[in-house]
Design a protein around this motif. Structure first.
Motif, mmCIF file in Angstrom:
data_model
loop_
_atom_site.group_PDB
_atom_site.id
_atom_site.type_symbol
_atom_site.label_atom_id
_atom_site.label_comp_id
_atom_site.label_asym_id
_atom_site.label_seq_id
_atom_site.Cartn_x
_atom_site.Cartn_y
_atom_site.Cartn_z
ATOM 1 N N ARG A 72 0.829 -1.215 0.000
ATOM 2 C CA ARG A 72 0.000 0.000 0.000
ATOM 3 C C ARG A 72 0.860 1.259 0.000
ATOM 4 O O ARG A 72 0.327 2.359 -0.206
ATOM 5 N N GLU A 73 2.150 1.103 0.254
ATOM 6 C CA GLU A 73 3.068 2.246 0.272
ATOM 7 C C GLU A 73 3.770 2.451 -1.060
ATOM 8 O O GLU A 73 4.637 3.313 -1.177
ATOM 9 N N ARG A 74 3.449 1.659 -2.059
ATOM 10 C CA ARG A 74 4.100 1.789 -3.356
ATOM 11 C C ARG A 74 3.589 3.032 -4.082
ATOM 12 O O ARG A 74 2.509 3.536 -3.755
ATOM 13 N N PRO A 75 4.363 3.560 -5.075
ATOM 14 C CA PRO A 75 5.550 2.952 -5.705
ATOM 15 C C PRO A 75 6.822 3.213 -4.903
ATOM 16 O O PRO A 75 6.846 4.051 -4.004
ATOM 17 N N GLY A 76 7.871 2.474 -5.313
ATOM 18 C CA GLY A 76 9.167 2.631 -4.684
ATOM 19 C C GLY A 76 9.825 1.300 -4.433
ATOM 20 O O GLY A 76 9.219 0.240 -4.621
ATOM 21 N N SER A 77 11.081 1.350 -4.016
ATOM 22 C CA SER A 77 11.829 0.141 -3.711
ATOM 23 C C SER A 77 11.307 -0.464 -2.415
ATOM 24 O O SER A 77 10.615 0.206 -1.628
ATOM 25 N N PRO A 78 11.632 -1.733 -2.135
ATOM 26 C CA PRO A 78 11.247 -2.308 -0.839
ATOM 27 C C PRO A 78 11.717 -1.464 0.339
ATOM 28 O O PRO A 78 10.986 -1.305 1.319
ATOM 29 N N ASP A 79 12.933 -0.914 0.264
ATOM 30 C CA ASP A 79 13.436 -0.067 1.352
ATOM 31 C C ASP A 79 12.581 1.185 1.513
ATOM 32 O O ASP A 79 12.268 1.602 2.641
ATOM 33 N N ALA A 87 7.420 4.962 9.225
ATOM 34 C CA ALA A 87 7.148 6.352 9.583
ATOM 35 C C ALA A 87 5.711 6.543 10.058
ATOM 36 O O ALA A 87 5.417 7.466 10.829
ATOM 37 N N LYS A 88 4.826 5.680 9.618
ATOM 38 C CA LYS A 88 3.420 5.737 10.031
ATOM 39 C C LYS A 88 3.155 4.896 11.281
ATOM 40 O O LYS A 88 2.005 4.742 11.690
ATOM 41 N N GLY A 89 4.217 4.345 11.855
ATOM 42 C CA GLY A 89 4.042 3.525 13.034
ATOM 43 C C GLY A 89 3.861 2.056 12.745
ATOM 44 O O GLY A 89 3.518 1.277 13.643
ATOM 45 N N GLY A 90 4.117 1.656 11.502
ATOM 46 C CA GLY A 90 3.969 0.257 11.121
ATOM 47 C C GLY A 90 2.552 -0.075 10.709
ATOM 48 O O GLY A 90 1.625 0.727 10.874
ATOM 49 N N VAL A 91 2.384 -1.264 10.156
ATOM 50 C CA VAL A 91 1.057 -1.696 9.726
ATOM 51 C C VAL A 91 0.288 -2.238 10.931
ATOM 52 O O VAL A 91 0.875 -2.734 11.899
ATOM 53 N N SER A 92 -1.022 -2.138 10.879
ATOM 54 C CA SER A 92 -1.829 -2.586 12.011
ATOM 55 C C SER A 92 -1.903 -4.105 12.058
ATOM 56 O O SER A 92 -1.807 -4.788 11.031
#
Length: 254
Positions: A72-79, A87-92
């Protein structure tokens, strides 16, 4: 003996809330039906090592799927995706459990499935594995590799995304549980591993814990300074044997 032939691909799956997720999937090229493993990645994300571990499970004769919990955080590299999620506190926890349930359904829907599915995870994925064993139905085996914060000692670790310590839900575990831990690991510490074992023993759960001297956190990962080849080789053997007994038999050469 390991099963050498395999097929790997990135596949779509129905994730939490009906979203279209993506996962790395590896399976042995065999006519046999096999057990499946949902491999839950660590906090660094859906990285090269997690995909290597997915192939390793398939190499030993199981179908294995590693869902990208940060898609859900894409696009971008895995890092990049992992950094945004952190930064959002991790996934629930609820979201991860929904993604794991979707990956389990994917495995059972494949023509190569024998109907049995295990869950395995590393670091935060180990915590998620323990949580899944407590909360999700129809899990046949669980492998917690050094899952931290199963026991919560710092109140700040209880958040809206992670509202309960997994240890508090241990009564819900209905499958065999394997734990792999390094005795030099501060999270979980040997003390916390002992406390977790005491709870499982009191509840009469089926479990086995293996602890390794000279090993710390993440000692399976060959691309990291924490890698300990002797301990990792022995622990992988124990993982594969456990899976063979609980979700197998695994694919083998004739």
């Amino acid at each position: 003996m390991s099963y050498l032939g395999m097929v790997t691909e990135v596949v779509p799956f129905a994730a939490h809330g009906g979203e279209a997720g993506q996962a790395y999937y590896a399976r042995p090229t065999t006519q046999q039906t096999v057990g499946g493993v949902v491999l839950i990645h660590h906090m660094p994300g859906w990285d090269d090592w997690i995909q290597e571990a997915t192939r390793k499970v398939a190499h030993f004769g199981f179908a294995c799927i590693a869902p990208d919990l940060y898609f859900r955080e894409r696009p971008g590299s895995p890092d990049d995706c992992a950094a945004r999620a952190r930064a959002k506190g991790g996934v629930s926890d609820d979201q991860v459990m929904g993604d794991v349930a979707g990956a389990m359904a994917f495995l059972r829907a494949q023509s190569n499935s024998n109907g049995k599915v295990g869950v395995m995870g590393f670091c935060s994925g180990g915590r998620h594995t323990y949580l899944a064993a407590c909360r999700l139905k129809r899990i046949d085996a669980a492998v917690d590799c050094w899952g931290g914060r199963v026991i919560v000692e710092d109140p700040a670790d209880i958040t809206p995304a992670r509202p309960v310590a997994p240890i508090e839900l241990s009564a819900g575990i209905s499958c065999p549980l394997l734990g792999i831990f390094g005795n030099d690991d501060p999270n979980p510490s040997p003390k916390q591993v002992n406390e977790t074992e005491a709870v499982l023993k009191k509840l009469g759960k089926t479990y086995e814990f293996h602890r390794y001297d000279g090993a710390g956190h993440g000692f399976f990962a060959a691309d990291r300074p924490a890698y300990r080849p002797e301990q990792a080789t022995d622990a992988w053997r124990k993982v594969i044997d456990f899976l063979d007994r609980t979700i197998g038999p695994r694919a083998r050469f004739a």
